[in-house]
Design a protein around this motif. Structure first.
Motif, PDB file in Angstrom:
ATOM      1  N   PHE A 102      -7.479  54.879-120.599  1.00 34.51           N
ATOM      2  CA  PHE A 102      -6.347  54.917-121.526  1.00 34.51           C
ATOM      3  C   PHE A 102      -5.506  56.179-121.336  1.00 34.51           C
ATOM      4  N   VAL A 103      -6.151  57.295-121.060  1.00 37.98           N
ATOM      5  CA  VAL A 103      -5.406  58.529-120.812  1.00 37.98           C
ATOM      6  C   VAL A 103      -4.544  58.385-119.563  1.00 37.98           C
ATOM      7  N   GLU A 104      -5.100  57.789-118.522  1.00 33.43           N
ATOM      8  CA  GLU A 104      -4.337  57.593-117.284  1.00 33.43           C
ATOM      9  C   GLU A 104      -3.212  56.576-117.484  1.00 33.43           C
ATOM     10  N   MET A 105      -3.456  55.531-118.273  1.00 33.31           N
ATOM     11  CA  MET A 105      -2.406  54.543-118.533  1.00 33.31           C
ATOM     12  C   MET A 105      -1.214  55.192-119.229  1.00 33.31           C
ATOM     13  N   ALA A 106      -1.493  56.044-120.207  1.00 32.36           N
ATOM     14  CA  ALA A 106      -0.411  56.725-120.917  1.00 32.36           C
ATOM     15  C   ALA A 106       0.357  57.659-119.975  1.00 32.36           C
ATOM     16  N   ALA A 107      -0.378  58.347-119.105  1.00 31.37           N
ATOM     17  CA  ALA A 107       0.275  59.234-118.144  1.00 31.37           C
ATOM     18  C   ALA A 107       1.154  58.444-117.175  1.00 31.37           C
ATOM     19  N   ALA A 108       0.672  57.293-116.725  1.00 30.49           N
ATOM     20  CA  ALA A 108       1.460  56.451-115.818  1.00 30.49           C
ATOM     21  C   ALA A 108       2.728  55.955-116.494  1.00 30.49           C
ATOM     22  N   LEU A 109       2.611  55.639-117.796  1.00 30.75           N
ATOM     23  CA  LEU A 109       3.787  55.188-118.540  1.00 30.75           C
ATOM     24  C   LEU A 109       4.832  56.290-118.608  1.00 30.75           C
ATOM     25  N   ARG A 131       5.247  58.547-116.446  1.00 32.03           N
ATOM     26  CA  ARG A 131       5.824  58.706-115.096  1.00 32.03           C
ATOM     27  C   ARG A 131       6.749  57.553-114.728  1.00 32.03           C
ATOM     28  N   GLY A 132       6.855  56.583-115.607  1.00 25.90           N
ATOM     29  CA  GLY A 132       7.715  55.436-115.342  1.00 25.90           C
ATOM     30  C   GLY A 132       7.079  54.371-114.485  1.00 25.90           C
ATOM     31  N   GLU A 133       5.765  54.439-114.322  1.00 31.80           N
ATOM     32  CA  GLU A 133       5.054  53.463-113.489  1.00 31.80           C
ATOM     33  C   GLU A 133       4.652  52.262-114.347  1.00 31.80           C
ATOM     34  N   VAL A 134       5.632  51.436-114.662  1.00 29.56           N
ATOM     35  CA  VAL A 134       5.437  50.298-115.568  1.00 29.56           C
ATOM     36  C   VAL A 134       5.815  49.009-114.841  1.00 29.56           C
ATOM     37  N   PRO A 135       4.922  48.035-114.775  1.00 29.61           N
ATOM     38  CA  PRO A 135       5.259  46.758-114.134  1.00 29.61           C
ATOM     39  C   PRO A 135       6.426  46.091-114.849  1.00 29.61           C
ATOM     40  N   PRO A 136       7.267  45.360-114.118  1.00 32.63           N
ATOM     41  CA  PRO A 136       8.387  44.655-114.744  1.00 32.63           C
ATOM     42  C   PRO A 136       7.903  43.735-115.864  1.00 32.63           C
ATOM     43  N   GLY A 137       8.588  43.806-117.001  1.00 32.26           N
ATOM     44  CA  GLY A 137       8.246  42.942-118.124  1.00 32.26           C
ATOM     45  C   GLY A 137       7.085  43.421-118.970  1.00 32.26           C
ATOM     46  N   ALA A 138       6.525  44.573-118.625  1.00 32.02           N
ATOM     47  CA  ALA A 138       5.363  45.059-119.372  1.00 32.02           C
ATOM     48  C   ALA A 138       5.737  45.583-120.749  1.00 32.02           C
ATOM     49  N   LEU A 139       6.976  46.040-120.919  1.00 34.66           N
ATOM     50  CA  LEU A 139       7.408  46.581-122.194  1.00 34.66           C
ATOM     51  C   LEU A 139       8.447  45.665-122.831  1.00 34.66           C
TER      52      LEU A 139
END
Length: 283
Positions: A226-233, A235-243
């Motif tokens: 979860f910590v890494e997922m938040a960090a990736a978010l 950094r803008g590393e979000v799959p298309p349509g994920a948000l």
């Protein structure tokens, strides 16, 4: 504190993501990991099994699953043990999904799902052999009042058992306080309680405390994820349509991610813990 409607709105936005996250386990929990666990789905299944482990479960028993979500625990109990399960959730969408899953598996006669607030709904006296929470006791804002309501619904000899995040006892410093507040805002929950405070409320209401099993280390892989997922978010590393594109929904989802990061950081730092707690009604 958050209203019933605010909590339900949160789950309206998050349910599709949760269903993808939990897969066939039908849960959205931290899960329990060991050397043999190779997926989040298996970690959640292991946690659900651990929640009811060592309890006497048999066909004909009636149990109560408070904060049941889409019915993952109830489905497991009905399939494996033949018990009757009453599941309670604030979210109407969850009730609909849970009832559909029960029907698909031919378990509707054993499973009943209620769209209600478990802190206020009427409960039949001495009607349940077991009462469960799986990461839902965090919605209890008034523990003494809650236990005064739950204890009469337990049959003599019945157990109350939870698998839950807990507070270690201090929010010293701005960082720790901000973490705790982020958990409450992002997950729309009450402040986390310490184990001694939970035990005190339970025993004051007439339960006998039986077990405190700290399994914090077993959820660390999820915490680091979860910590890494938040960090990736960030950094803008979000799959298309994920948000979501809707601003209100996006705000809820971002706060949810922040809550997962905050609890996980607090767990790693020793501010929070994770435990299975058991108390029994005398008789």
């Amino acid at each position: 504190m958050f209203s019933r409607e605010q909590i339900s709105d949160y789950y309206d936005v998050m349910t599709s993501s949760y269903l993808e996250y939990g897969g066939p386990a039908r849960g959205w929990h931290y899960g329990l990991w060991d050397e043999s666990t190779d997926s989040m789905e298996k970690a959640i299944e292991r946690a659900t099994t651990y929640l009811v482990e060592e309890l006497k479960l048999a066909p004909g028993m009636r149990v109560l699953d408070l904060g049941c979500g889409v019915g993952g625990l109830g489905l497991l109990l009905a399939e494996r043990h033949g018990v009757r399960v009453d599941g309670v959730t604030l979210n109407a969408k969850h009730c609909e999904i849970a009832r559909g899953l029960a029907a698909e598996r031919g378990l509707s006669e054993l499973l009943e799902f209620h769209h209600a607030d478990f802190t206020t709904m009427a409960l039949e006296p001495e009607s349940y052999q077991h009462v469960f929470h799986h990461e839902s006791f965090c919605y209890v804002a008034d523990a003494p009042a809650y236990f005064r309501k739950i204890v009469p619904a337990l049959a003599p000899g019945g157990s109350w058992r939870v698998l839950e995040g807990v507070h270690r006892g201090s929010d010293d410093g701005e960082v720790a306080l901000a973490r705790h507040q982020a958990c409450q805002v992002g997950w729309r929950m009450a402040p986390l309680m310490t184990i001694p405070d939970i035990e005190q409320a339970a025993t004051d209401a007439g339960l006998e405390w039986r077990e405190t099993d700290d399994v914090s280390q077993s959820i660390m892989p999820t915490a680091h994820l979860f910590v890494e997922m938040a960090a990736a978010l960030r950094r803008g590393e979000v799959p298309p349509g994920a948000l979501p594109t809707d601003p209100a929904e996006l705000q809820i989802k971002m706060a949810h991610v922040g809550a997962g990061e905050a609890f996980s950081q607090g767990l790693i730092a020793g501010q929070f813990g994770y435990a299975r707690l058991t108390a029994v009604k005398p008789g």
